[in-house]
Design a protein around this motif. Structure first.
Motif, mmCIF file in Angstrom:
data_model
loop_
_atom_site.group_PDB
_atom_site.id
_atom_site.type_symbol
_atom_site.label_atom_id
_atom_site.label_comp_id
_atom_site.label_asym_id
_atom_site.label_seq_id
_atom_site.Cartn_x
_atom_site.Cartn_y
_atom_site.Cartn_z
ATOM 1 N N ALA A 132 0.973 -1.076 -0.030
ATOM 2 C CA ALA A 132 -0.016 0.028 0.061
ATOM 3 C C ALA A 132 0.913 1.175 0.098
ATOM 4 C CB ALA A 132 -1.094 0.022 1.247
ATOM 5 N N ASN A 133 1.923 1.351 0.594
ATOM 6 C CA ASN A 133 2.814 2.486 0.838
ATOM 7 C C ASN A 133 3.585 2.841 -0.456
ATOM 8 O OD1 ASN A 133 2.486 2.752 3.516
ATOM 9 N ND2 ASN A 133 4.433 1.708 4.207
ATOM 10 N N ALA A 134 4.113 1.679 -1.222
ATOM 11 C CA ALA A 134 4.756 1.907 -2.296
ATOM 12 C C ALA A 134 3.849 2.119 -3.302
ATOM 13 C CB ALA A 134 5.351 0.595 -2.787
ATOM 14 N N ASP A 135 2.591 1.614 -3.460
ATOM 15 C CA ASP A 135 1.459 1.820 -4.465
ATOM 16 C C ASP A 135 0.744 3.341 -4.447
ATOM 17 O OD1 ASP A 135 -0.180 1.253 -6.843
ATOM 18 O OD2 ASP A 135 -1.863 0.842 -5.367
ATOM 19 N N GLY A 136 0.756 3.724 -3.075
ATOM 20 C CA GLY A 136 0.241 4.963 -2.985
ATOM 21 C C GLY A 136 0.957 5.857 -3.396
ATOM 22 N N ILE A 137 2.602 5.861 -3.472
ATOM 23 C CA ILE A 137 3.247 6.847 -3.891
ATOM 24 C C ILE A 137 3.478 6.875 -5.512
ATOM 25 C CG2 ILE A 137 5.842 7.622 -3.979
ATOM 26 C CD1 ILE A 137 5.976 6.753 -0.926
ATOM 27 N N VAL A 138 3.419 5.372 -6.025
ATOM 28 C CA VAL A 138 3.135 5.469 -7.500
ATOM 29 C C VAL A 138 1.853 6.330 -7.929
ATOM 30 C CG1 VAL A 138 2.395 3.874 -9.333
ATOM 31 C CG2 VAL A 138 4.381 3.278 -7.693
ATOM 32 N N GLN A 139 0.768 6.198 -7.380
ATOM 33 C CA GLN A 139 -0.278 6.759 -7.613
ATOM 34 C C GLN A 139 -0.102 8.112 -7.556
ATOM 35 O OE1 GLN A 139 -2.522 5.190 -9.282
ATOM 36 N NE2 GLN A 139 -1.629 3.122 -8.629
ATOM 37 N N LYS A 140 0.483 8.686 -6.543
ATOM 38 C CA LYS A 140 0.697 10.367 -6.289
ATOM 39 C C LYS A 140 1.457 10.451 -7.613
ATOM 40 C CE LYS A 140 -0.124 10.745 -1.330
ATOM 41 N NZ LYS A 140 0.536 11.158 -0.278
ATOM 42 N N LEU A 141 2.597 10.075 -8.016
ATOM 43 C CA LEU A 141 3.539 10.388 -8.822
ATOM 44 C C LEU A 141 2.908 10.450 -10.462
ATOM 45 C CD1 LEU A 141 6.770 8.673 -7.911
ATOM 46 C CD2 LEU A 141 6.500 11.084 -8.036
ATOM 47 N N LYS A 142 1.992 9.610 -10.584
ATOM 48 C CA LYS A 142 1.026 9.315 -11.888
ATOM 49 C C LYS A 142 0.262 10.702 -11.685
ATOM 50 C CE LYS A 142 0.970 4.462 -12.968
ATOM 51 N NZ LYS A 142 0.512 3.174 -12.971
ATOM 52 N N MET A 143 -0.367 10.881 -10.813
ATOM 53 C CA MET A 143 -1.525 11.955 -10.668
ATOM 54 C C MET A 143 -0.841 13.404 -11.046
ATOM 55 S SD MET A 143 -4.304 11.599 -7.714
ATOM 56 C CE MET A 143 -3.121 10.707 -6.794
ATOM 57 N N MET A 144 0.437 13.356 -10.511
ATOM 58 C CA MET A 144 1.238 14.774 -10.668
ATOM 59 C C MET A 144 1.991 15.016 -12.091
ATOM 60 S SD MET A 144 4.250 14.559 -7.576
ATOM 61 C CE MET A 144 2.970 14.591 -6.429
ATOM 62 N N ALA A 145 2.015 13.778 -12.991
ATOM 63 C CA ALA A 145 2.518 13.968 -13.984
ATOM 64 C C ALA A 145 2.218 15.330 -15.126
ATOM 65 C CB ALA A 145 2.145 12.612 -15.062
ATOM 66 N N GLY A 146 3.275 15.951 -15.346
ATOM 67 C CA GLY A 146 3.055 17.281 -16.269
ATOM 68 C C GLY A 146 3.007 18.359 -15.226
ATOM 69 N N ALA A 147 3.078 18.284 -13.979
ATOM 70 C CA ALA A 147 3.216 19.201 -12.794
ATOM 71 C C ALA A 147 4.305 19.226 -12.163
ATOM 72 C CB ALA A 147 1.942 19.063 -11.984
ATOM 73 N N PRO A 148 5.498 19.719 -12.776
ATOM 74 C CA PRO A 148 6.728 19.554 -11.967
ATOM 75 C C PRO A 148 6.936 20.092 -10.544
ATOM 76 C CG PRO A 148 6.731 21.230 -13.941
ATOM 77 C CD PRO A 148 5.422 20.800 -13.781
ATOM 78 N N GLY A 149 5.904 20.857 -10.195
ATOM 79 C CA GLY A 149 5.902 21.562 -8.831
ATOM 80 C C GLY A 149 5.557 20.302 -7.904
ATOM 81 N N GLY A 150 4.728 19.462 -8.365
ATOM 82 C CA GLY A 150 4.118 18.570 -7.534
ATOM 83 C C GLY A 150 5.161 17.417 -6.883
ATOM 84 N N ILE A 151 6.293 17.163 -7.701
ATOM 85 C CA ILE A 151 7.178 16.302 -7.194
ATOM 86 C C ILE A 151 8.210 16.768 -6.014
ATOM 87 C CG2 ILE A 151 9.247 17.121 -8.580
ATOM 88 C CD1 ILE A 151 9.296 14.064 -9.131
ATOM 89 N N PHE A 152 8.199 18.241 -6.028
ATOM 90 C CA PHE A 152 8.815 18.951 -4.764
ATOM 91 C C PHE A 152 7.917 18.934 -3.554
ATOM 92 C CE2 PHE A 152 11.096 20.505 -8.862
ATOM 93 C CZ PHE A 152 12.387 20.026 -8.373
ATOM 94 N N MET A 153 6.629 18.918 -3.786
ATOM 95 C CA MET A 153 5.735 18.970 -2.634
ATOM 96 C C MET A 153 5.798 17.417 -2.012
ATOM 97 S SD MET A 153 2.297 21.077 -3.944
ATOM 98 C CE MET A 153 1.295 20.503 -2.482
ATOM 99 N N LEU A 154 5.744 16.609 -3.010
ATOM 100 C CA LEU A 154 5.808 15.249 -2.500
ATOM 101 C C LEU A 154 7.046 14.933 -1.744
ATOM 102 C CD1 LEU A 154 4.523 12.341 -2.253
ATOM 103 C CD2 LEU A 154 5.350 11.837 -4.620
ATOM 104 N N ASP A 155 8.377 15.538 -2.333
ATOM 105 C CA ASP A 155 9.592 15.237 -1.769
ATOM 106 C C ASP A 155 9.579 15.955 -0.175
ATOM 107 O OD1 ASP A 155 12.564 14.800 -2.063
ATOM 108 O OD2 ASP A 155 12.982 16.658 -1.630
ATOM 109 N N ARG A 156 9.190 17.072 -0.184
ATOM 110 C CA ARG A 156 8.768 17.569 1.597
ATOM 111 C C ARG A 156 7.910 16.620 2.285
ATOM 112 N NH1 ARG A 156 8.707 22.776 -0.696
ATOM 113 N NH2 ARG A 156 6.296 22.905 -0.687
ATOM 114 N N GLU A 157 6.886 15.823 1.894
ATOM 115 C CA GLU A 157 5.955 14.993 2.359
ATOM 116 C C GLU A 157 6.879 13.843 2.911
ATOM 117 O OE1 GLU A 157 2.344 13.980 0.452
ATOM 118 O OE2 GLU A 157 2.470 11.989 1.381
#
Ligand code: MG
Length: 170
Positions: A132-157
């Protein structure tokens, strides 16, 4: 006393858990190379968890009067196409580990080894969380595809993850 068949199977699982640690430590290096320190922190904790899994199996074999005869650890992948590709690989790896744990449970039942079966229950539950942990992050990364700011927000999380050793005897 543990049966030789069960001892050998758990011995192989110690290797698989340390190999998991090796894979995730390799991902730590990959994420650091991208300056994604939060991703690297998350994978550092994952590495520590895998070592604690290996130690749980190691201590169990010892308590049951068996010996852990350590084997060479296979080299992990060292490069991924993207953070998403790395987390997809982590998710796939955890599914593989779940399959191995399920096989160990089946073997414990065949061997009528209740102590091993009960010990393995912890890992059955743990694998639900690992996937669930790994898949949860996969899903978030997929949702933010094309939104470069997203990856830095996730990095903080992901930077907030801390290692909590499993409770003694758990
Ligand atoms: Mg593990």
């Amino acid at each position: 006393m543990i049966s030789e068949k069960m001892r050998k199977a758990i011995n192989d699982q110690i290797n698989a858990e340390i190999h998991s640690a090796y894979l995730y430590l390799s991902m730590v290096s990959y994420f650091k190379s991208l300056n994604l320190d939060g991703f690297a922190q998350w994978m550092t904790v994952q590495t520590q968890e895998e070592i604690s899994h290996a130690m749980k199996f190691f201590n169990f074999v010892d308590e049951r009067g068996g010996r852990a005869l350590l084997q060479p650890i296979a080299g992990p992948d060292v490069e991924w196409e993207s953070p998403l590709a790395a987390f997809e690989a982590a998710y796939k790896h955890e599914q593989y580990i779940t399959g191995r744990i399920d096989n160990l449970v089946q073997l414990a039942r065949q061997e009528k080894d209740t102590a091993s079966e009960i010990m393995l229950q912890w890992f059955v539950t743990e694998q639900v969380e690992e996937e669930a942990n790994a898949d949860g992050i996969v899903q978030k990364l997929k949702m933010m595809a094309g939104a470069p700011g997203g990856i830095f927000m996730l990095d903080r999380e992901l930077a907030a993850r801390v290692f909590t050793p499993p409770a003694a005897g758990a």
